[in-house]
Design an enzyme around this catalytic site. Structure first.
Site, PDB file in Angstrom:
ATOM      1  N   ASN A   1      -7.938 -50.596  49.666  1.00  0.00           N
ATOM      2  CA  ASN A   1      -8.428 -49.492  49.288  1.00  0.00           C
ATOM      3  C   ASN A   1      -7.102 -48.293  49.376  1.00  0.00           C
ATOM      4  O   ASN A   1      -6.579 -49.260  49.285  1.00  0.00           O
ATOM      5  CB  ASN A   1      -8.810 -49.245  50.735  1.00  0.00           C
ATOM      6  CG  ASN A   1      -9.608 -47.694  50.243  1.00  0.00           C
ATOM      7  OD1 ASN A   1      -9.655 -46.745  49.461  1.00  0.00           O
ATOM      8  ND2 ASN A   1     -10.545 -47.204  51.324  1.00  0.00           N
ATOM      9  N   PHE A   2      -7.063 -47.101  48.755  1.00  0.00           N
ATOM     10  CA  PHE A   2      -6.350 -46.228  48.774  1.00  0.00           C
ATOM     11  C   PHE A   2      -5.142 -47.343  47.173  1.00  0.00           C
ATOM     12  O   PHE A   2      -3.837 -46.276  47.554  1.00  0.00           O
ATOM     13  CB  PHE A   2      -5.116 -46.128  50.067  1.00  0.00           C
ATOM     14  CG  PHE A   2      -6.442 -45.180  50.927  1.00  0.00           C
ATOM     15  CD1 PHE A   2      -7.045 -44.838  50.832  1.00  0.00           C
ATOM     16  CD2 PHE A   2      -6.541 -46.663  51.835  1.00  0.00           C
ATOM     17  CE1 PHE A   2      -8.233 -43.708  51.469  1.00  0.00           C
ATOM     18  CE2 PHE A   2      -7.002 -45.900  53.275  1.00  0.00           C
ATOM     19  CZ  PHE A   2      -7.962 -44.616  52.952  1.00  0.00           C
ATOM     20  N   LEU A   3      -5.724 -47.453  45.944  1.00  0.00           N
ATOM     21  CA  LEU A   3      -4.934 -48.084  45.370  1.00  0.00           C
ATOM     22  C   LEU A   3      -4.649 -46.345  44.420  1.00  0.00           C
ATOM     23  O   LEU A   3      -5.430 -45.854  44.100  1.00  0.00           O
ATOM     24  CB  LEU A   3      -5.438 -48.596  43.977  1.00  0.00           C
ATOM     25  CG  LEU A   3      -5.147 -48.955  43.019  1.00  0.00           C
ATOM     26  CD1 LEU A   3      -3.326 -49.877  42.777  1.00  0.00           C
ATOM     27  CD2 LEU A   3      -5.629 -50.085  42.106  1.00  0.00           C
TER      28      LEU A   3
ATOM     29  N   THR B   1     -14.374 -50.945  46.750  1.00  0.00           N
ATOM     30  CA  THR B   1     -14.682 -50.602  45.752  1.00  0.00           C
ATOM     31  C   THR B   1     -14.543 -49.585  44.765  1.00  0.00           C
ATOM     32  O   THR B   1     -13.230 -49.846  44.681  1.00  0.00           O
ATOM     33  CB  THR B   1     -15.802 -49.354  46.843  1.00  0.00           C
ATOM     34  OG1 THR B   1     -15.236 -48.381  47.531  1.00  0.00           O
ATOM     35  CG2 THR B   1     -16.527 -50.036  47.890  1.00  0.00           C
TER      36      THR B   1
ATOM     37  N   LEU C   1     -13.901 -47.385  53.161  1.00  0.00           N
ATOM     38  CA  LEU C   1     -13.724 -45.575  53.555  1.00  0.00           C
ATOM     39  C   LEU C   1     -13.199 -45.233  52.486  1.00  0.00           C
ATOM     40  O   LEU C   1     -12.569 -45.884  51.214  1.00  0.00           O
ATOM     41  CB  LEU C   1     -12.893 -45.404  54.102  1.00  0.00           C
ATOM     42  CG  LEU C   1     -13.043 -46.503  55.803  1.00  0.00           C
ATOM     43  CD1 LEU C   1     -12.088 -46.125  57.054  1.00  0.00           C
ATOM     44  CD2 LEU C   1     -14.417 -45.688  56.524  1.00  0.00           C
TER      45      LEU C   1
HETATM   46  C1  YNC Z   1      -9.105 -49.307  40.153  1.00  0.00           C
HETATM   47  N1  YNC Z   1      -9.741 -48.547  41.380  1.00  0.00           N
HETATM   48  O1  YNC Z   1      -9.555 -52.150  34.329  1.00  0.00           O
HETATM   49  P1  YNC Z   1      -7.852 -54.378  32.808  1.00  0.00           P
HETATM   50  S1  YNC Z   1     -10.582 -47.625  44.340  1.00  0.00           S
HETATM   51  C2  YNC Z   1      -9.153 -51.756  40.044  1.00  0.00           C
HETATM   52  N2  YNC Z   1      -9.804 -51.176  40.472  1.00  0.00           N
HETATM   53  O2  YNC Z   1      -6.781 -53.146  33.960  1.00  0.00           O
HETATM   54  P2  YNC Z   1      -3.143 -48.953  34.888  1.00  0.00           P
HETATM   55  C3  YNC Z   1      -8.482 -50.437  38.146  1.00  0.00           C
HETATM   56  N3  YNC Z   1      -8.634 -51.982  39.374  1.00  0.00           N
HETATM   57  O3  YNC Z   1      -9.574 -53.051  32.800  1.00  0.00           O
HETATM   58  P3  YNC Z   1      -3.617 -46.455  35.863  1.00  0.00           P
HETATM   59  C4  YNC Z   1      -9.036 -50.008  38.863  1.00  0.00           C
HETATM   60  N4  YNC Z   1      -8.735 -48.693  38.483  1.00  0.00           N
HETATM   61  O4  YNC Z   1      -7.060 -54.342  30.999  1.00  0.00           O
HETATM   62  C5  YNC Z   1      -7.978 -48.960  36.956  1.00  0.00           C
HETATM   63  N5  YNC Z   1      -8.514 -50.686  37.311  1.00  0.00           N
HETATM   64  O5  YNC Z   1      -8.375 -55.611  33.461  1.00  0.00           O
HETATM   65  C6  YNC Z   1      -7.417 -51.560  36.154  1.00  0.00           C
HETATM   66  N6  YNC Z   1      -6.084 -43.362  39.161  1.00  0.00           N
HETATM   67  O6  YNC Z   1      -3.644 -50.161  34.856  1.00  0.00           O
HETATM   68  C7  YNC Z   1      -8.052 -51.119  34.376  1.00  0.00           C
HETATM   69  N7  YNC Z   1      -8.038 -44.854  42.381  1.00  0.00           N
HETATM   70  O7  YNC Z   1      -1.747 -49.233  35.941  1.00  0.00           O
HETATM   71  C8  YNC Z   1      -7.403 -52.093  33.765  1.00  0.00           C
HETATM   72  O8  YNC Z   1      -3.872 -47.786  35.252  1.00  0.00           O
HETATM   73  C9  YNC Z   1      -5.689 -51.483  34.541  1.00  0.00           C
HETATM   74  O9  YNC Z   1      -2.469 -46.349  35.765  1.00  0.00           O
HETATM   75  C10 YNC Z   1      -4.913 -50.417  34.171  1.00  0.00           C
HETATM   76  O10 YNC Z   1      -4.079 -46.614  37.329  1.00  0.00           O
HETATM   77  C11 YNC Z   1      -5.246 -46.397  37.737  1.00  0.00           C
HETATM   78  O11 YNC Z   1      -8.154 -48.135  45.554  1.00  0.00           O
HETATM   79  C12 YNC Z   1      -5.077 -45.842  39.140  1.00  0.00           C
HETATM   80  O12 YNC Z   1      -9.093 -43.787  41.381  1.00  0.00           O
HETATM   81  C13 YNC Z   1      -6.211 -46.264  39.645  1.00  0.00           C
HETATM   82  O13 YNC Z   1      -4.402 -43.750  40.688  1.00  0.00           O
HETATM   83  C14 YNC Z   1      -4.010 -46.812  39.827  1.00  0.00           C
HETATM   84  O14 YNC Z   1      -6.053 -43.978  37.785  1.00  0.00           O
HETATM   85  C15 YNC Z   1      -4.756 -44.647  38.534  1.00  0.00           C
HETATM   86  O15 YNC Z   1      -4.715 -45.625  35.608  1.00  0.00           O
HETATM   87  C16 YNC Z   1      -5.357 -43.944  39.550  1.00  0.00           C
HETATM   88  O16 YNC Z   1      -2.262 -49.044  32.963  1.00  0.00           O
HETATM   89  C17 YNC Z   1      -6.780 -42.034  40.550  1.00  0.00           C
HETATM   90  O17 YNC Z   1      -6.071 -51.589  35.999  1.00  0.00           O
HETATM   91  C18 YNC Z   1      -6.699 -42.807  41.534  1.00  0.00           C
HETATM   92  C19 YNC Z   1      -7.757 -44.156  41.748  1.00  0.00           C
HETATM   93  C20 YNC Z   1      -8.769 -46.622  43.076  1.00  0.00           C
HETATM   94  C21 YNC Z   1      -9.330 -46.357  43.691  1.00  0.00           C
HETATM   95  C22 YNC Z   1      -9.510 -48.830  44.906  1.00  0.00           C
HETATM   96  C23 YNC Z   1      -9.770 -50.233  45.499  1.00  0.00           C
HETATM   97  C24 YNC Z   1      -8.781 -50.873  44.226  1.00  0.00           C
HETATM   98  C25 YNC Z   1      -9.299 -51.850  44.235  1.00  0.00           C
HETATM   99  C26 YNC Z   1      -8.641 -52.669  43.226  1.00  0.00           C
HETATM  100  C27 YNC Z   1      -8.370 -54.224  42.715  1.00  0.00           C
HETATM  101  C28 YNC Z   1      -8.135 -55.326  44.209  1.00  0.00           C
HETATM  102  C29 YNC Z   1      -8.542 -57.058  44.338  1.00  0.00           C
HETATM  103  C30 YNC Z   1      -7.860 -57.469  45.491  1.00  0.00           C
HETATM  104  C31 YNC Z   1      -7.163 -57.869  45.903  1.00  0.00           C
HETATM  105  C32 YNC Z   1      -6.826 -58.795  47.278  1.00  0.00           C
HETATM  106  C33 YNC Z   1      -7.466 -60.180  46.634  1.00  0.00           C
HETATM  107  C34 YNC Z   1      -7.311 -61.251  48.165  1.00  0.00           C
HETATM  108  C35 YNC Z   1      -7.242 -62.218  48.518  1.00  0.00           C
END
Ligand code: YNC
Ligand code: MG
Length: 388
Positions: free
Chosen positions: A136-138, A172, A388
């Protein structure tokens, strides 16, 4: 299309039609000796920072990063405003790993510019209880977006989760990635309709006046169910029994024990609230409901800076009808000055949403598992997990 996600052990869109793939882990664990020992490289101006959330100054930095850069609605009118106390609660459950609280800061200014976190959880998928990380909190600072920092953060948290011999995760997101196990919708129940309309969260319905709208959403002053009261420490065992029996009904749900229930459900002011029904005759605990507090900043409004929102968490009804129990939850939320009560269409929530005057929202919330396949996915009503 997904340069990063195509490389990860997640359900891939191209495999959706392949019925030969079994449910369960996609890849087997690798020996711990083969888990990469060093952090992934960051661009030269940045460094990793393992965050100590007991440090009030660091917690304030994290709060501020998220308050300014975390999730917004599609129209950029509102942004989540998780409180410092909430962040501590969310990130420090029983047996949490400090190494999973991962910051990125600018080497020179020491300013926190990105974050990702995991917490440990036992999650059951069908009859398989799996140790997982809840991610969470990415968040990446607005000025550093679209530079492929997010995949570095995700790889780094994955590495640190693997170091604890954990190979699965749950998360999520509002965006579609490969591949959701289910897609849920938020529903909203106005508690303070005038303010919600003033800030643009909701609109006056057709042929509705403000006074008719206020009357429509009016609630009694106090809960109606006899024996309805706040949960206390002495209730942990009874609540755990109720919750375990209830969550067993869903295809994917957390496997909570008493230690988890004490952390996740014992009330904490403006963080999490839990209520139960204690039978006035037998003193048995028969029903339970809970919500967490997540305000949103109101962006660009002259009159209001924040919306106070309650989010439905875990609810269990055995003797009191779920609809009546949730009506009491709405009443206490109104008493406590929340503006809106939100709920996903998970578990049995569909059974009360329309009747209690919740309206469907426009955002969707996609649920994902990492390195765990559930072929064909599940329905929101088969999901017993609230993140959350
Ligand atoms: C996202 N929300 O698709 P592709 S939710 C996962 N979750 O990759 P860049 C995401 N991946 O498609 P930016 C994502 N959003 O090319 C984007 N991506 O394969 C993917 N927003 O990276 C995207 N927080 O750095 C693409 O994008 C790649 O600069 C692009 O950064 C994204 O916490 C982000 O919504 C979300 O702060 C950090 O936009 C940014 O845009 C931002 O160029 C506002 O990234 C806040 C926001 C996300 C909330 C959350 C859940 C995160 C889950 C992450 C995956 C976890 C996997 C399991 C790991 C443990 C494994 C074990 C064992
Ligand atoms: Mg980036």
């Amino acid at each position: 299309r997904h340069k990063f996600w195509e490389t990860q052990p997640v359900g891939q869109f191209r495999d959706v039609a392949d019925t030969s793939l079994p449910d369960g882990p996609i890849e087997p664990p690798t020996p711990l000796s083969e888990v990469r020992a060093d952090p992934y490289p960051l661009p030269a101006a940045f460094e990793w920072l393992t965050c100590d959330l007991d440090d009030d100054a660091l917690l304030a930095d994290l709060y501020s990063l998220l308050a300014h850069n975390y999730v917004e609605d599609d129209e950029n009118m509102f942004r989540f405003n998780y409180s410092p106390a909430f962040l501590r609660w969310a990130l420090k459950p029983p047996s949490f790993f400090r190494a999973w609280h991962i910051g990125v800061r600018a080497k020179e200014s020491k300013k926190l510019v990105a974050f990702i976190s995991g917490v440990p959880a036992r999650i059951r998928a069908r009859d398989d209880v799996v140790r997982m990380a809840e991610i969470n909190f990415l968040c990446v600072h607005k000025k550093l977006r679209s530079k492929r920092l997010a995949p570095v953060l995700i790889r780094e948290v994955t590495r640190r989760v693997h170091q604890e011999n954990i190979w699965q995760a749950a998360y999520t997101a509002g965006v579609v990635l490969p591949t959701p196990i289910t897609t849920c919708r938020y529903w909203h129940r106005s508690l303070n309709p005038k303010k919600l309309i003033d800030v643009g969260f909701s609109r006056l319905g057709p042929r509705m006046t403000m006074s008719r709208t206020v009357r429509l959403y009016k609630l009694p002053d106090a809960p109606l169910t006899p024996g309805f009261r706040r949960m206390e420490l002495r209730d942990v065992a009874a609540v755990t029994r109720l919750l375990r029996a209830y969550l067993a009904r869903f295809v994917v749900a957390p496997d909570f024990d008493e230690v988890d229930v004490e952390h996740w459900l014992l009330p904490q002011e403006d963080v999490v609230d839990s209520y139960l029904v204690e039978s006035p005759e037998t003193h048995e605990v028969t029903d339970f409901c809970s919500f967490y507090t997540l305000p949103s900043s109101v962006l660009n409004n002259a009159n209001y800076a924040t919306l106070k929102a309650a989010y439905s968490y875990y609810n269990v009804s055995t003797k009191t009808a779920l609809q009546q129990l949730m009506n009491d939850a709405l009443i206490v939320a109104k008493q406590k000055n929340y503006d809106v009560f939100n709920a996903l269409d998970v578990m049995e929530n569909e059974s009360f949403l329309k009747e209690l005057k919740f309206g469907p929202g426009d955002g969707q919330l996609h649920y994902y598992l990492y390195n765990y396949r559930i072929r064909n996915g599940i329905k929101p009503s088969e999901l017993g997990l609230v993140l959350l």
